[in-house]
Design a protein around this motif. Structure first.
Motif, mmCIF file in Angstrom:
data_model
loop_
_atom_site.group_PDB
_atom_site.id
_atom_site.type_symbol
_atom_site.label_atom_id
_atom_site.label_comp_id
_atom_site.label_asym_id
_atom_site.label_seq_id
_atom_site.Cartn_x
_atom_site.Cartn_y
_atom_site.Cartn_z
ATOM 1 N N ARG A 110 1.207 -1.243 0.215
ATOM 2 C CA ARG A 110 0.238 -0.049 -0.340
ATOM 3 C C ARG A 110 1.104 1.209 0.305
ATOM 4 N NH1 ARG A 110 -0.144 -2.042 5.096
ATOM 5 N NH2 ARG A 110 0.896 -0.935 6.377
ATOM 6 N N GLU A 111 -0.030 2.345 -0.228
ATOM 7 C CA GLU A 111 1.257 3.941 -0.682
ATOM 8 C C GLU A 111 0.929 4.010 1.029
ATOM 9 O OE1 GLU A 111 1.227 7.043 -2.613
ATOM 10 O OE2 GLU A 111 -0.765 6.108 -3.167
ATOM 11 N N PRO A 113 3.328 6.791 3.509
ATOM 12 C CA PRO A 113 4.400 7.846 4.211
ATOM 13 C C PRO A 113 5.252 7.478 3.876
ATOM 14 C CG PRO A 113 3.695 6.874 6.439
ATOM 15 C CD PRO A 113 3.368 6.261 5.474
ATOM 16 N N GLY A 114 6.007 8.716 3.695
ATOM 17 C CA GLY A 114 7.760 8.857 3.743
ATOM 18 C C GLY A 114 8.500 8.289 2.522
ATOM 19 N N ASN A 115 9.654 8.004 2.040
ATOM 20 C CA ASN A 115 10.328 7.217 0.909
ATOM 21 C C ASN A 115 9.729 5.720 0.183
ATOM 22 O OD1 ASN A 115 11.770 9.794 0.165
ATOM 23 N ND2 ASN A 115 12.994 9.268 1.322
ATOM 24 N N PHE A 116 9.304 5.267 2.066
ATOM 25 C CA PHE A 116 8.937 3.601 1.653
ATOM 26 C C PHE A 116 7.809 3.802 1.135
ATOM 27 C CE2 PHE A 116 7.137 -0.032 2.714
ATOM 28 C CZ PHE A 116 8.104 -1.490 2.609
ATOM 29 N N GLY A 117 6.886 4.482 1.325
ATOM 30 C CA GLY A 117 5.635 4.429 0.486
ATOM 31 C C GLY A 117 5.322 5.205 -0.172
ATOM 32 N N LEU A 118 6.171 5.257 -1.070
ATOM 33 C CA LEU A 118 6.528 6.145 -2.353
ATOM 34 C C LEU A 118 6.162 5.335 -3.569
ATOM 35 C CD1 LEU A 118 6.393 9.285 -4.196
ATOM 36 C CD2 LEU A 118 8.814 9.021 -3.192
ATOM 37 N N LEU A 119 5.086 4.646 -3.621
ATOM 38 C CA LEU A 119 4.935 3.534 -5.089
ATOM 39 C C LEU A 119 5.795 4.523 -6.372
ATOM 40 C CD1 LEU A 119 2.254 1.876 -3.276
ATOM 41 C CD2 LEU A 119 4.330 1.568 -2.715
ATOM 42 N N PRO A 120 6.097 3.289 -6.942
ATOM 43 C CA PRO A 120 6.551 2.020 -6.822
ATOM 44 C C PRO A 120 7.680 1.659 -6.128
ATOM 45 C CG PRO A 120 6.852 2.080 -9.073
ATOM 46 C CD PRO A 120 6.160 3.563 -8.517
ATOM 47 N N ASN A 121 7.255 0.807 -5.204
ATOM 48 C CA ASN A 121 8.794 0.650 -4.119
ATOM 49 C C ASN A 121 8.774 -0.634 -4.519
ATOM 50 O OD1 ASN A 121 6.707 -1.544 -2.853
ATOM 51 N ND2 ASN A 121 6.966 0.065 -0.765
ATOM 52 N N VAL A 133 16.015 -7.177 -8.690
ATOM 53 C CA VAL A 133 15.088 -5.923 -8.267
ATOM 54 C C VAL A 133 13.618 -6.262 -8.782
ATOM 55 C CG1 VAL A 133 14.473 -4.082 -8.142
ATOM 56 C CG2 VAL A 133 16.931 -4.880 -7.678
ATOM 57 N N ILE A 134 12.830 -5.986 -7.460
ATOM 58 C CA ILE A 134 11.153 -6.593 -8.032
ATOM 59 C C ILE A 134 10.446 -5.906 -7.493
ATOM 60 C CG2 ILE A 134 9.750 -8.317 -8.485
ATOM 61 C CD1 ILE A 134 11.639 -10.241 -7.529
ATOM 62 N N GLU A 135 9.166 -5.553 -8.118
ATOM 63 C CA GLU A 135 8.144 -4.029 -7.751
ATOM 64 C C GLU A 135 7.870 -5.066 -6.892
ATOM 65 O OE1 GLU A 135 4.594 -1.955 -7.112
ATOM 66 O OE2 GLU A 135 4.836 -3.698 -8.939
ATOM 67 N N SER A 136 7.001 -3.992 -6.314
ATOM 68 C CA SER A 136 6.483 -5.088 -4.855
ATOM 69 C C SER A 136 5.126 -5.456 -5.560
ATOM 70 C CB SER A 136 6.125 -4.065 -3.612
ATOM 71 O OG SER A 136 7.743 -3.270 -3.324
ATOM 72 N N ARG A 137 4.315 -5.151 -5.581
ATOM 73 C CA ARG A 137 2.958 -5.906 -5.806
ATOM 74 C C ARG A 137 3.352 -6.814 -7.583
ATOM 75 N NH1 ARG A 137 -1.159 0.020 -6.532
ATOM 76 N NH2 ARG A 137 -0.502 0.843 -4.271
ATOM 77 N N GLY A 153 11.644 1.046 -0.476
ATOM 78 C CA GLY A 153 12.056 2.558 -1.807
ATOM 79 C C GLY A 153 11.650 3.397 -1.508
ATOM 80 N N PRO A 154 12.209 4.156 -3.181
ATOM 81 C CA PRO A 154 11.218 4.132 -3.664
ATOM 82 C C PRO A 154 12.334 3.122 -5.294
ATOM 83 C CG PRO A 154 12.160 6.089 -4.003
ATOM 84 C CD PRO A 154 12.524 5.417 -2.581
ATOM 85 N N MET A 155 11.301 2.714 -5.620
ATOM 86 C CA MET A 155 12.569 2.159 -7.000
ATOM 87 C C MET A 155 12.974 3.010 -7.619
ATOM 88 S SD MET A 155 11.301 -1.307 -7.672
ATOM 89 C CE MET A 155 11.464 -1.533 -9.088
ATOM 90 N N LEU A 156 14.056 2.982 -7.726
ATOM 91 C CA LEU A 156 14.987 4.345 -8.803
ATOM 92 C C LEU A 156 15.007 4.086 -9.890
ATOM 93 C CD1 LEU A 156 18.139 3.598 -6.768
ATOM 94 C CD2 LEU A 156 16.471 5.480 -6.052
#
Length: 252
Positions: A110-111, A113-121, A133-137, A153-156
């Motif tokens: 889920r989306e 706060p913070g950099n971790f929640g900046l989807l896609p992670n 490296v795999i997108e979480s969803r 996160g986030p993915m770069l």
């Protein structure tokens, strides 16, 4: 060939090649777009890349030196390491965390706060002879086998494109670190900035200089590197997950 047999074959080959089994990770300075970075490149089919968090007694490793000491009983040493994912105040992983196939952190899609929640992670997945490296969803929809895994996160970089929320002129600049894997699935680039950079600059390093179609941000502000080949081992307050590679004790 089974993964165990492949690993044994690689070890046997390396032992036949003088100096190869003891080779240090390729750690080097790299300049890109006016910024300075340190990059360590490893091969997942040759190097023992793994994650550390707690020891067998449940005690937090927290530092490179603690891991290095623990490896002495195995006749090994820590050849490379960096902080390997975000963590809570108690140093527990923020998202999915796997160590030797055992999960101790939840997958978060889920989306938030913070950099971790900046989807896609995303998730850095390590196997016996490959890495990804795999997108979480994408991971959640069809979980692959991972021996070690850390969600951050986030993915770069996502399939060759920078994260859509990155701004080229952002003034959010920190010492940052992350990981990317080339299309061969074995060449793994770990990078840390040597000056403060924004996400756009850091993502461009992985996309344009390191040629990784997918790359993941580990953290900023707390970023640290252990690279004995460069005479560097950063210290400070205890870390959460740590990613690194081992080598036989006494290796240069």
């Amino acid at each position: 060939m089974r993964p165990e047999a492949r690993r044994a074959a690689w070890v046997a080959l390396l032992l036949l090649l003088p100096g190869m089994a003891d080779a240090a990770p390729d750690c080097r300075k790299l300049a890109h777009d006016g910024n300075r970075f340190t990059v360590c490149t490893l091969r997942a089919d040759q190097d023992e890349i793994r994650l550390w968090h707690n020891d067998a007694d449940g005690n937090l490793y927290g530092s490179f030196s603690t891991i290095d000491r623990s490896l002495q009983s195995e006749g090994k040493q820590l050849a490379f390491a960096m902080n390997g994912g975000m963590y809570h105040d108690d140093r527990s992983p923020v998202g999915l965390y796997l160590e030797n196939g055992t999960q101790s952190g939840p997958l978060v899609t889920r989306e938030g706060p913070g950099n971790f929640g900046l989807l896609p992670n995303g998730i850095f997945c390590i196997r016996d002879d490959s890495a990804e490296v795999i997108e979480s969803r994408t991971y959640a929809a069809n979980p692959p086998r991972c021996d070690f895994a850390s969600q951050s996160g986030p993915m770069l970089v996502i399939d060759g494109a920078l994260h859509p929320r990155f701004l080229v002129d952002s003034d959010s600049r920190y010492i940052r670190n992350g990981v990317g894997v080339e299309t061969d699935g074995v060449t793994v680039h770990f990078a840390i900035s040597d000056n403060r950079v924004n996400f756009h600059s850091f993502g461009r390093l992985f996309r344009d200089a390191l040629n990784t179609p997918n790359a993941l941000y580990f953290d900023g502000k707390v970023s640290r590197l252990h690279a004995p080949s460069l005479g560097r081992s950063d210290s400070g307050f205890p870390l959460g997950p740590i990613v690194g590679a081992t080598a036989p004790a006494g290796s240069e």
